[in-house]
Design an enzyme around this catalytic site. Structure first.
Site, mmCIF file in Angstrom:
data_model
loop_
_atom_site.group_PDB
_atom_site.id
_atom_site.type_symbol
_atom_site.label_atom_id
_atom_site.label_comp_id
_atom_site.label_asym_id
_atom_site.label_seq_id
_atom_site.Cartn_x
_atom_site.Cartn_y
_atom_site.Cartn_z
ATOM 1 N N LYS A 55 57.096 122.125 79.559
ATOM 2 C CA LYS A 55 57.244 122.535 78.464
ATOM 3 C C LYS A 55 56.286 123.471 77.425
ATOM 4 O O LYS A 55 56.713 124.461 76.926
ATOM 5 C CB LYS A 55 58.273 121.651 77.360
ATOM 6 C CG LYS A 55 59.266 120.952 78.171
ATOM 7 C CD LYS A 55 60.514 121.760 78.721
ATOM 8 C CE LYS A 55 61.457 121.025 79.494
ATOM 9 N NZ LYS A 55 61.606 121.245 80.506
ATOM 10 N N GLY A 95 66.607 116.835 77.567
ATOM 11 C CA GLY A 95 67.562 115.824 77.458
ATOM 12 C C GLY A 95 67.136 114.853 76.253
ATOM 13 O O GLY A 95 67.822 113.752 76.016
ATOM 14 N N LYS A 110 58.444 122.992 64.543
ATOM 15 C CA LYS A 110 59.097 122.878 63.359
ATOM 16 C C LYS A 110 60.620 122.599 63.484
ATOM 17 O O LYS A 110 61.131 122.960 64.716
ATOM 18 C CB LYS A 110 59.154 124.239 62.403
ATOM 19 C CG LYS A 110 59.841 124.341 61.170
ATOM 20 C CD LYS A 110 58.572 124.642 60.217
ATOM 21 C CE LYS A 110 59.088 124.459 58.928
ATOM 22 N NZ LYS A 110 58.156 123.491 58.172
ATOM 23 N N LYS A 161 76.504 117.149 77.572
ATOM 24 C CA LYS A 161 77.457 118.041 77.219
ATOM 25 C C LYS A 161 78.958 117.762 77.492
ATOM 26 O O LYS A 161 78.883 117.097 78.499
ATOM 27 C CB LYS A 161 77.259 119.339 78.014
ATOM 28 C CG LYS A 161 76.052 120.331 77.459
ATOM 29 C CD LYS A 161 75.351 121.210 78.585
ATOM 30 C CE LYS A 161 74.127 121.959 78.048
ATOM 31 N NZ LYS A 161 73.533 122.642 79.241
ATOM 32 N N GLU A 179 67.957 128.443 77.878
ATOM 33 C CA GLU A 179 68.560 127.852 76.557
ATOM 34 C C GLU A 179 67.731 128.526 75.340
ATOM 35 O O GLU A 179 66.670 128.286 75.186
ATOM 36 C CB GLU A 179 68.206 126.305 76.786
ATOM 37 C CG GLU A 179 69.003 125.642 77.861
ATOM 38 C CD GLU A 179 68.794 124.305 77.783
ATOM 39 O OE1 GLU A 179 69.295 123.549 78.773
ATOM 40 O OE2 GLU A 179 68.196 123.499 77.051
ATOM 41 N N GLU A 209 64.237 125.981 76.362
ATOM 42 C CA GLU A 209 63.766 125.693 77.756
ATOM 43 C C GLU A 209 64.592 126.391 78.720
ATOM 44 O O GLU A 209 65.479 127.155 78.460
ATOM 45 C CB GLU A 209 63.624 124.311 77.975
ATOM 46 C CG GLU A 209 65.144 123.630 77.977
ATOM 47 C CD GLU A 209 64.848 122.033 78.043
ATOM 48 O OE1 GLU A 209 65.274 121.576 79.053
ATOM 49 O OE2 GLU A 209 64.335 121.361 76.906
ATOM 50 N N ARG A 255 67.751 126.280 87.899
ATOM 51 C CA ARG A 255 68.864 125.855 88.734
ATOM 52 C C ARG A 255 70.255 126.316 88.332
ATOM 53 O O ARG A 255 70.488 126.922 87.263
ATOM 54 C CB ARG A 255 68.832 124.383 88.933
ATOM 55 C CG ARG A 255 69.370 123.714 87.410
ATOM 56 C CD ARG A 255 69.602 122.229 87.417
ATOM 57 N NE ARG A 255 69.169 121.872 86.321
ATOM 58 C CZ ARG A 255 70.013 121.735 85.194
ATOM 59 N NH1 ARG A 255 71.131 122.370 85.171
ATOM 60 N NH2 ARG A 255 69.497 121.183 83.986
ATOM 61 N N VAL A 281 76.199 122.739 85.791
ATOM 62 C CA VAL A 281 77.319 122.227 85.768
ATOM 63 C C VAL A 281 78.210 123.256 85.094
ATOM 64 O O VAL A 281 79.450 123.451 85.771
ATOM 65 C CB VAL A 281 77.427 121.126 85.019
ATOM 66 C CG1 VAL A 281 78.654 120.540 84.782
ATOM 67 C CG2 VAL A 281 76.521 119.751 85.405
HETATM 68 C C1 MV4 Z 1 65.197 121.281 68.831
HETATM 69 C C2 MV4 Z 1 66.189 121.056 67.780
HETATM 70 C C3 MV4 Z 1 65.644 121.408 66.558
HETATM 71 N N1 MV4 Z 1 64.508 122.187 66.423
HETATM 72 N N2 MV4 Z 1 63.988 121.866 68.583
HETATM 73 C C4 MV4 Z 1 67.017 118.709 72.102
HETATM 74 C C5 MV4 Z 1 66.965 118.641 73.935
HETATM 75 C C6 MV4 Z 1 65.789 119.459 73.786
HETATM 76 N N3 MV4 Z 1 66.242 120.277 75.057
HETATM 77 C C7 MV4 Z 1 65.591 120.414 72.801
HETATM 78 N N4 MV4 Z 1 66.406 119.785 71.723
HETATM 79 C C8 MV4 Z 1 66.420 120.232 70.702
HETATM 80 N N5 MV4 Z 1 65.097 120.736 70.089
HETATM 81 C C9 MV4 Z 1 63.657 122.219 67.213
HETATM 82 N N6 MV4 Z 1 62.487 122.817 67.067
HETATM 83 C C10 MV4 Z 1 67.176 120.518 68.146
HETATM 84 C C11 MV4 Z 1 67.469 119.899 69.511
HETATM 85 C C12 MV4 Z 1 68.572 119.342 69.615
HETATM 86 C C13 MV4 Z 1 69.734 119.897 70.703
HETATM 87 C C14 MV4 Z 1 69.189 121.004 71.357
HETATM 88 C C15 MV4 Z 1 70.363 121.521 72.210
HETATM 89 C C16 MV4 Z 1 71.443 120.713 72.507
HETATM 90 C C17 MV4 Z 1 71.488 119.724 71.770
HETATM 91 C C18 MV4 Z 1 70.958 119.157 70.958
HETATM 92 C C19 MV4 Z 1 70.901 117.877 70.304
HETATM 93 C C20 MV4 Z 1 70.056 117.439 69.485
HETATM 94 C C21 MV4 Z 1 68.811 118.064 69.103
#
Ligand code: MV4
Length: 502
Positions: free
Chosen positions: A116, A166, A203, A239, A279, A292, A296, A299
């Protein structure tokens, strides 16, 4: 050009890929563990190779055995499906070294997006918006991170793992008092989970949605997007329901086009080939940030397939066979609405605890606008060795309201004996005002939705949705529902259904 494909996976996704192979006349090979001797993917493939004893979770991760099965069977290509094997650069490389086509991106693209910190750096350089945070591509020390947190990033912030995804190795920090401890615990968790303790800072974006862009790229330099998927309905980073399009983007074609174009730019920045997903985190003001890339098939790909009419797995196969994309960006049209419910063997009334047992009987819903991707059958055993997904139920219609009504009908038709399932969760979710209005973010299920107290006045709600459909002129009425309901400030003051009619 390959004629025979080995599917290095199990369950519904193996079956889905086998179907795509057969649909274009390719020969098929399955691999299976002892526990999966009777599995549907084994029966559907033309040949099947046993690759080891149970417990089988890891047997599909044994790269050598899969390559050996490919050689024995004469398969010239391997499709990894989704799951860890799909995003392991060593596996893509091992295929290459064996002279086998890996149906997916290059090992280089997988490696870059898997880190990342590296991905963030590449995106920044490419002009893809990322959440403000630490800029350095290198590994920062604790002291450097604390300095950045206090002087440049500011609070609240998130400590994130370079190898993460995740939610593992992620810590929210609201005050300088907690930064040192949070870095330490994020590092420890990441090291334990991934063998890599590197972390970075971003942030904290609050109240955000998770919206992702489906990408297809061929080997001739054509990269297109197939619009977005709304993935905010999730619980503890799992999800539960996805939809295409996103009700938040709705009719904002400008935002859709912008996010799509940025998604394409992100994929091009790593010379991406195949199907992939970018994403994004989207805040309430419609600012969007790269989170990210999943390198692939995902689902939730079927909702995009239904709305765009593109068979994504077939495109993956075609791309790997060195063919051009069958459509360019201007040919991509989004029609109607699709929703996917993940039906899992979990008890939604007991904190989604896994429900182990044998599915003694199952009746799957069918009919107009209903698709079920599954590999279960009467006698199928749900074991702790594999994930708990029973099926993906995908329902569609001309509008979101129609898709919701169809989903309600299909969930009602669905019969499973032997294990508890997430069907009651989906039924209550579909009855909730917030879901119907399309007003939710990634925190909704974890913090604001309680299945034990959720109201479920099915008949009344179904009647209202039916009325919406009856009164609509094209998509206009459904959009009015979403638009009016987005202002939640007066929800306490109006009758439950009044606001839907207004
Ligand atoms: C974040 C965020 C808020 N601010 N980054 C969670 C998993 C990882 N892939 C990235 N995630 C998040 N990153 C910043 N700067 C909130 C999340 C996050 C989230 C993101 C996507 C789907 C569900 C989530 C659930 C909680 C937090």
């Amino acid at each position: 050009m390959f004629q025979k494909v080995l599917v290095a996976n199990r369950g519904e996704i193996a079956v889905r890929i086998l179907r795509a192979c057969k649909d274009i006349g390719l020969q098929t090979v399955a691999v299976y563990s002892d526990a999966d001797r009777n599995a549907l993917h084994v029966r559907y493939a033309r040949e099947a190779y046993n690759i080891g004893p149970a417990p089988a979770r890891d047997s599909y991760l044994v790269i050598d055995k899969i390559i050996e099965a490919a050689k024995k069977s004469g398969a010239q290509a391997i499709h990894p499906g989704y799951g860890f094997l799909a995003e392991r650069a060593e596996f893509a490389q091992a295929c290459k070294d064996a002279g086998i086509t890996f149906i997916g991106p290059s090992p280089d693209a997988i490696t870059k997006m898997g880190d990342k910190i590296t991905a963030r750096g590449i995106m920044q350089k490419a002009g893809v918006p990322v959440v403000p945070g630490t800029d350095s591509e290198s590994d920062l020390t604790d002291e450097q991170l604390i300095h950045e947190a206090n002087n440049n990033v500011g609070y609240p912030l998130l400590v994130k793992a370079a190898a993460g995804g995740g939610g593992k190795g992620m810590r929210a920090v609201h005050s300088p008092d907690d930064i040192e401890q949070s870095i330490a615990s994020a590092r420890a968790e990441a090291l334990a989970a991934f063998g890599d303790g590197r972390v970075y800072l971003e942030k904290l974006v609050t109240g955000a949605r998770h919206i992702e862009i489906q990408i297809l790229a061929d080997t001739f330099g054509n990269t297109i997007h197939l619009g977005e998927r709304e993935c905010s309905i999730q619980r503890r980073h799992q999800k539960l329901l996805e939809e295409c399009p996103s009700p938040f983007i709705g009719t904002d074609e400008n935002l859709r086009q912008q996010m799509g174009a940025v998604g394409v730019k992100a994929a091009q920045a790593v010379n991406y080939v195949g199907a992939g997903t970018i994403e994004f985190l989207v805040d309430e003001d419609k600012n969007f940030y790269f989170l990210e890339m999943n390198t692939r098939l995902q689902v939730e790909h079927p909702v995009t397939e239904i709305v765009t009419g593109v068979d994504i797995v077939r495109e993956q196969l075609r791309i790997a066979r060195g063919k051009r994309l069958r459509l360019l960006q201007d040919d991509v049209k989004m029609n109607g609405w699709a929703i996917e419910c993940r039906v899992n063997a979990e008890d939604p009334f007991q904190k989604f605890m896994p429900s182990i047992g044998t599915i003694s009987s199952v009746i799957l819903p069918t009919g107009p606008g209903v698709r079920v991707d599954t590999a279960v059958y009467p006698g199928y055993e749900i074991t702790p060795h594999y994930d708990s997904m029973i099926s993906k139920l995908i329902c569609s219609g001309d509008t979101r309201a129609e898709a919701i009504l169809r989903m309600r009908r299909a969930l009602e038709e669905y019969r499973i004996l032997g294990v508890k399932t997430t069907i009651p969760f989906h039924q209550q979710l579909l009855d909730s005002h917030r879901f119907m209005a399309g007003v939710f973010n990634t925190q909704f299920v974890d913090n604001e939705f309680d299945i034990s107290t959720a109201e479920g006045e099915n008949a009344e709600i179904a009647a209202i949705l039916a009325a919406v459909i009856a009164h609509r002129e094209n998509q206009a009425a459904a959009q009015v529902v979403t638009k009016n309901a987005r202002d939640t400030s007066n929800w306490k003051w109006v009758g439950r259904y009044e606001r839907i009619h207004r």
